[in-house]
Design a protein around this motif. Structure first.
Motif, PDB file in Angstrom:
ATOM      1  N   GLU A  11      45.017  82.075  58.879  1.00  0.00           N
ATOM      2  CA  GLU A  11      44.090  83.070  59.430  1.00  0.00           C
ATOM      3  C   GLU A  11      43.120  83.585  58.372  1.00  0.00           C
ATOM      4  OE1 GLU A  11      46.596  86.053  61.109  1.00  0.00           O
ATOM      5  OE2 GLU A  11      47.270  84.784  62.772  1.00  0.00           O
ATOM      6  N   SER A  12      43.636  83.878  57.183  1.00  0.00           N
ATOM      7  CA  SER A  12      42.756  84.381  56.120  1.00  0.00           C
ATOM      8  C   SER A  12      41.803  83.289  55.634  1.00  0.00           C
ATOM      9  CB  SER A  12      43.582  84.935  54.950  1.00  0.00           C
ATOM     10  OG  SER A  12      44.348  83.919  54.335  1.00  0.00           O
ATOM     11  N   THR A  13      42.285  82.030  55.635  1.00  0.00           N
ATOM     12  CA  THR A  13      41.425  80.902  55.252  1.00  0.00           C
ATOM     13  C   THR A  13      40.293  80.745  56.259  1.00  0.00           C
ATOM     14  OG1 THR A  13      43.280  79.763  54.200  1.00  0.00           O
ATOM     15  CG2 THR A  13      41.366  78.422  54.790  1.00  0.00           C
ATOM     16  N   TYR A  35      38.376  87.379  65.255  1.00  0.00           N
ATOM     17  CA  TYR A  35      38.875  87.864  63.976  1.00  0.00           C
ATOM     18  C   TYR A  35      39.048  89.377  63.986  1.00  0.00           C
ATOM     19  CZ  TYR A  35      37.629  83.156  62.589  1.00  0.00           C
ATOM     20  OH  TYR A  35      37.547  81.778  62.529  1.00  0.00           O
ATOM     21  N   GLN A  36      40.152  89.827  63.385  1.00  0.00           N
ATOM     22  CA  GLN A  36      40.443  91.256  63.347  1.00  0.00           C
ATOM     23  C   GLN A  36      39.487  92.013  62.437  1.00  0.00           C
ATOM     24  OE1 GLN A  36      44.584  91.698  62.288  1.00  0.00           O
ATOM     25  NE2 GLN A  36      45.292  91.242  64.373  1.00  0.00           N
ATOM     26  N   GLU A  37      39.121  91.389  61.321  1.00  0.00           N
ATOM     27  CA  GLU A  37      38.189  92.051  60.401  1.00  0.00           C
ATOM     28  C   GLU A  37      36.806  92.111  61.039  1.00  0.00           C
ATOM     29  OE1 GLU A  37      36.371  91.380  55.910  1.00  0.00           O
ATOM     30  OE2 GLU A  37      38.179  90.285  56.507  1.00  0.00           O
ATOM     31  N   LYS A  38      36.293  93.322  61.186  1.00  0.00           N
ATOM     32  CA  LYS A  38      35.060  93.539  61.937  1.00  0.00           C
ATOM     33  C   LYS A  38      33.872  92.773  61.353  1.00  0.00           C
ATOM     34  CE  LYS A  38      34.835  97.463  63.867  1.00  0.00           C
ATOM     35  NZ  LYS A  38      34.720  98.926  64.170  1.00  0.00           N
ATOM     36  N   SER A  39      33.740  92.770  60.025  1.00  0.00           N
ATOM     37  CA  SER A  39      32.595  92.100  59.400  1.00  0.00           C
ATOM     38  C   SER A  39      32.628  90.588  59.645  1.00  0.00           C
ATOM     39  CB  SER A  39      32.566  92.386  57.903  1.00  0.00           C
ATOM     40  OG  SER A  39      33.707  91.853  57.262  1.00  0.00           O
ATOM     41  N   VAL A  58      34.443  81.342  57.628  1.00  0.00           N
ATOM     42  CA  VAL A  58      33.364  81.895  58.459  1.00  0.00           C
ATOM     43  C   VAL A  58      32.324  82.565  57.558  1.00  0.00           C
ATOM     44  CG1 VAL A  58      32.774  83.661  60.166  1.00  0.00           C
ATOM     45  CG2 VAL A  58      34.742  82.173  60.549  1.00  0.00           C
ATOM     46  N   LYS A  59      32.796  83.311  56.570  1.00  0.00           N
ATOM     47  CA  LYS A  59      31.873  83.954  55.624  1.00  0.00           C
ATOM     48  C   LYS A  59      31.054  82.918  54.864  1.00  0.00           C
ATOM     49  CE  LYS A  59      34.962  87.921  54.817  1.00  0.00           C
ATOM     50  NZ  LYS A  59      35.794  88.617  53.794  1.00  0.00           N
ATOM     51  N   SER A  60      31.695  81.821  54.472  1.00  0.00           N
ATOM     52  CA  SER A  60      30.987  80.772  53.729  1.00  0.00           C
ATOM     53  C   SER A  60      29.921  80.111  54.595  1.00  0.00           C
ATOM     54  CB  SER A  60      31.976  79.711  53.235  1.00  0.00           C
ATOM     55  OG  SER A  60      32.877  80.262  52.298  1.00  0.00           O
ATOM     56  N   VAL A  61      30.265  79.790  55.826  1.00  0.00           N
ATOM     57  CA  VAL A  61      29.304  79.169  56.745  1.00  0.00           C
ATOM     58  C   VAL A  61      28.133  80.110  56.986  1.00  0.00           C
ATOM     59  CG1 VAL A  61      28.952  78.285  59.084  1.00  0.00           C
ATOM     60  CG2 VAL A  61      31.065  77.732  57.845  1.00  0.00           C
ATOM     61  N   PHE A  62      28.421  81.373  57.214  1.00  0.00           N
ATOM     62  CA  PHE A  62      27.390  82.387  57.446  1.00  0.00           C
ATOM     63  C   PHE A  62      26.420  82.424  56.262  1.00  0.00           C
ATOM     64  CE2 PHE A  62      25.625  86.644  57.343  1.00  0.00           C
ATOM     65  CZ  PHE A  62      25.370  86.945  58.675  1.00  0.00           C
ATOM     66  N   ARG A  63      26.964  82.446  55.071  1.00  0.00           N
ATOM     67  CA  ARG A  63      26.145  82.528  53.858  1.00  0.00           C
ATOM     68  C   ARG A  63      25.253  81.294  53.717  1.00  0.00           C
ATOM     69  NH1 ARG A  63      30.083  84.145  51.027  1.00  0.00           N
ATOM     70  NH2 ARG A  63      30.805  82.099  50.330  1.00  0.00           N
TER      71      ARG A  63
END
Length: 340
Positions: free
Chosen positions: A267-269, A312-316, A274-279
């Motif tokens: 899940e954390s991976t 995803y639970q983390e809002k960002s 997602v953050k990497s793709v977004f960037r």
């Protein structure tokens, strides 16, 4: 006489092998058009005790005076080796160095970065004392005239492997220059940098290596100065880099499955990817790529598309996922540019 000569040759051969085996560290430095940086870096090395190390300079088809400068240092010191090859990229240059390395541990240094004046003393001492499969160091990050220390989040000492694995999968320590790798594991399992990748190749090598480790040591000594390039990959991001992320994500999933890591790690991976793709999408759009081209390319990436179906639970992270899922790429670029 023949018997004596054969015995002498055999003895010399064994002595040579013994000398090779006695090297604690192989330091691999890929070099490409680095004539402005190499003298500074090498001067830091040659004032240190090189008896326990070999420095392997791999000139990757430089068009400036890099090869000549490297050779001058090698001519003055038998522990410095120069290899020249046609230009094939940093990963191939590092792989050439790996193939040549004879030390018990391997470290990587980039030609445009810097090291501490006690780099060799500290790294060799920790390698000899701990003898773990991998040693994780701290580092200094230089940006313009500012220098900050990056301290790894885990405590000094033998690491809990699953916790360290999660840190790597969360891309907290992507780079190879803050680690010492046991060379026996690299050679025995033919581990190398994937030459087809432009981004994600560093962490892919580390993940491939970690499949075989039994021990990791965290050392809070910082002996490496990484020169952060404010442009770097941001200014050169291309659609192809999304494929690199797809390959990296596939490598990560195989690693998690092979080592039977828990659901929380997956899940954390996923969230980190997602953050990497977004960037990367933001960088690509900011560099002028057309939205339709990004849409078409993204459709081909099954792993990344599956990532975008997960909540995803983390809002960002959930906001990033929603923007990517709904192809709001111009907004992604604006947000990425503001963060940059």
């Amino acid at each position: 006489v023949r018997s004596y000569l054969q015995g002498s040759i055999c003895s010399l051969s064994k002595n040579k092998e013994s000398l090779m085996e006695s090297k604690v560290l192989s330091i691999i430095i890929p070099v490409y058009n680095a004539e402005k940086y190499i003298p500074n870096l090498m001067e830091k090395f040659v004032v240190q005790d090189l008896s326990n190390v070999e420095i392997i300079l791999v000139d990757d088809g430089s068009k400036d005076n890099s090869l000549r400068i490297c050779q001058e240092y090698a001519d003055r010191n038998e522990n410095i080796v120069v290899i020249h090859q046609e230009n094939r990229g940093a990963s191939e240059a590092r792989n050439t160095g790996i193939h040549r390395a004879t030390g018990k541990y391997i470290t990587f240094v980039d030609s445009d970065d810097d090291i501490a004046t006690d780099y060799i003393q500290i790294v060799c001492a920790v390698c000899q004392r701990e003898m773990t499969d991998l040693i994780q160091f701290d580092a200094y990050i230089k940006k313009n005239n500012d220098v900050s220390r990056r301290e790894f989040i885990m405590s000094e000492g033998k690491a809990t492997l699953t916790q360290y694995f999660q840190c790597v999968l969360n891309q907290q320590v992507n780079e190879p220059w803050d680690k010492a790798y046991r060379s026996e594991i690299i050679h025995a399992n033919k581990i190398c940098f994937p030459k087809e990748m432009t981004i994600g190749e560093d962490i892919s090598l580390t993940i491939a290596f970690l499949k075989y480790v039994n021990s990791v040591y965290i050392c809070h000594e910082a002996v490496y100065y990484y020169e952060r390039n404010s442009e770097g990959i941001c200014a050169n991001a291309k659609l192809k880099h999304l494929l690199d992320l797809e390959v990296l994500y596939d490598n990560m999933k195989h690693f998690i499955n092979d080592l039977q890591l828990d659901e929380k790690t997956l899940e954390s991976t996923n969230a980190t990817m997602v953050k990497s793709v977004f960037r990367v999408v933001g960088w690509i759009m900011d560099n002028g790529e057309k939205k339709n081209n990004v849409c078409e390319y993204m459709e081909k990436l099954s792993g990344i598309n599956k990532l975008l179906t997960i909540r995803y639970q983390e809002k960002s992270v959930e906001i990033r996922r929603w923007l990517l899922k709904n192809r709001l790429y111009y907004l992604v670029a604006v947000i990425t540019n503001l963060k940059k």
